[in-house]
Design an enzyme around this catalytic site. Structure first.
Site, PDB file in Angstrom:
ATOM      1  N   LEU A  53       0.847  -1.205   0.000  1.00  0.00           N
ATOM      2  CA  LEU A  53       0.000   0.000   0.000  1.00  0.00           C
ATOM      3  C   LEU A  53       0.879   1.251   0.000  1.00  0.00           C
ATOM      4  O   LEU A  53       1.908   1.285   0.676  1.00  0.00           O
ATOM      5  CB  LEU A  53      -0.895   0.028   1.249  1.00  0.00           C
ATOM      6  N   LYS A  63       5.878  -3.102  12.442  1.00  0.00           N
ATOM      7  CA  LYS A  63       5.044  -2.818  13.618  1.00  0.00           C
ATOM      8  C   LYS A  63       3.729  -3.606  13.546  1.00  0.00           C
ATOM      9  O   LYS A  63       3.278  -4.184  14.537  1.00  0.00           O
ATOM     10  CB  LYS A  63       4.752  -1.314  13.723  1.00  0.00           C
TER      11      LYS A  63
END
Ligand code: DCP
Ligand code: MG
Ligand code: MN
Length: 340
Positions: A53, A63
């Site tokens: 993305l 993360k």
């Protein structure tokens, strides 16, 4: 609720801590990633769903992987449990205290809580002292329905005591459909007003006067011809709320509506697109930048418009938000889709 709300909430906590510490580029990077994840629509079970993305880099993928694997993010736990980070966040949420002053109060004066600030209020500039007075109330989010009640009340009072033709709407995160908002952003116009005459600017002053008299506005942070910032309360059993009001003449209402609806990040994106097409866009209007060909087709890839500081040209009048999207070459999106 968004299927990825746990990831979104976790990353939002980190984004907010960067904002309060005065690290805007990190804040923006997290906000961009959060917006991409929010608009994904499907539940993330594997990082491959987000790794390509736009706006999501390798660090952000790592993360999300940690959250998926362990159910939490150590960095978030550290941020949320660190008293210094939390104190800076509490202090910057007070009107009149920015990251620099907040850090000074925490590191040099060893203050940690709102009670500490109250005991050392001589260290604060006057605006922050007023902000501190309402800090415990304004730390609370404003529910959607309460803002609707403010709007109903404002319409009634203003129609009765100022002018029945005045048009009032709420913008900001409320117009974007937020379940709660940080403050109440009110935009006011009148169908007979025009940017040529200017005399209608007295309206805001009259409205503020009336709202003070009826006890709705209880304190003022700043008041100008087209902007008001202060505190209001619907009734004594409810918390005091931060109120922003803007007056705009009718012919330039839509650029103001667009700006005041935000989000702040969306406005930045739109200004960049406008510049690429030779327009300068701000809260007061849409302008053709002189000496620049106004494109009615997409500019060449990589092409840049005039510099942001270029002289303002002719004002372009628009009769809807969509007309502005059209002119700057963006697909119209409803307010709830304007978080980026
Ligand atoms: N705005 C902007 N740039 C800024 C501040 C504000 O473009 N630096 C615009 C977009 C915002 C609107 O003004 O949506 C209202 O500002 P708020 O600070 O009230 O922000 P929001 O209403 O979006 O969020 P919140 O719920 O925190 O009030
Ligand atoms: Mg707001
Ligand atoms: Mn506001």
């Amino acid at each position: 609720m968004n299927p990825n709300h746990r990831i979104i909430d976790t990353l939002t906590h980190i984004a907010d801590s960067y904002r309060s510490q005065g690290v805007p580029y990190k804040y923006k990077a997290y906000r961009t990633a959060i917006d991409a994840i929010r608009s994904l629509g499907t539940q993330i079970t594997d990082v491959s769903q987000i790794s390509s993305l736009p706006g999501i880099g390798k660090a952000m993928v790592d993360k999300v992987r940690e959250i998926l694997a362990t159910g939490a993010l150590q960095q978030e736990k550290d941020v949320m449990s660190d008293p210094i980070t939390q104190a800076i966040q509490t202090f910057t949420s007070i009107h009149g205290i920015g990251p620099v002053l907040a850090k000074k109060l925490v590191h040099e004066n060893a203050l940690r809580t709102i009670d500490d600030l109250e005991a050392s209020s001589h260290l604060l500039p006057p605006q922050a002292r007023l902000g501190l007075k309402y800090a415990k109330d304004t730390a609370l989010r404003v529910p959607y329905d309460e803002i609707e009640d403010h709007l109903t009340y404002l319409k009634k009072v203003v129609a009765k005591l100022v002018d029945p033709m005045l048009q009032i709407c709420v913008c900001g995160s409320h117009r974007r459909g937020g379940a709660t908002s940080g403050d109440i952003d009110v935009l006011i116009t009148h169908p007979s007003s025009s940017s040529d005459s200017g005399s209608e600017y007295v309206f805001l002053h009259v409205i503020v006067g009336v709202l003070r008299d009826v006890g709705y506005i209880i304190d003022v942070l700043a008041e100008g011809t087209s902007k008001f910032m202060g505190y209001s309360r619907l009734n004594p059993s409810l918390p005091v709320r931060r109120l922003d009001m803007r007056w705009m003449p009718y012919d330039v209402f839509f650029p103001a509506l667009l700006y005041f609806t935000g989000s702040d990040m969306f406005n930045i994106t739109m200004r960049v697109e406008a510049l690429r097409r030779g327009y300068s866009l701000n809260e007061y209007g849409l302008y053709e930048i002189p000496g620049y060909e106004h494109l009615h087709h997409a500019p060449a890839k990589g092409a840049e418009g005039p510099p942001a500081g270029a002289a303002k040209g002719k004002r372009v009048f628009v009769d809807s938000e969509k007309a502005i999207f059209d002119l700057v070459g963006m697909t119209y999106v409803q307010p709830p889709q304007r978080s980026k």
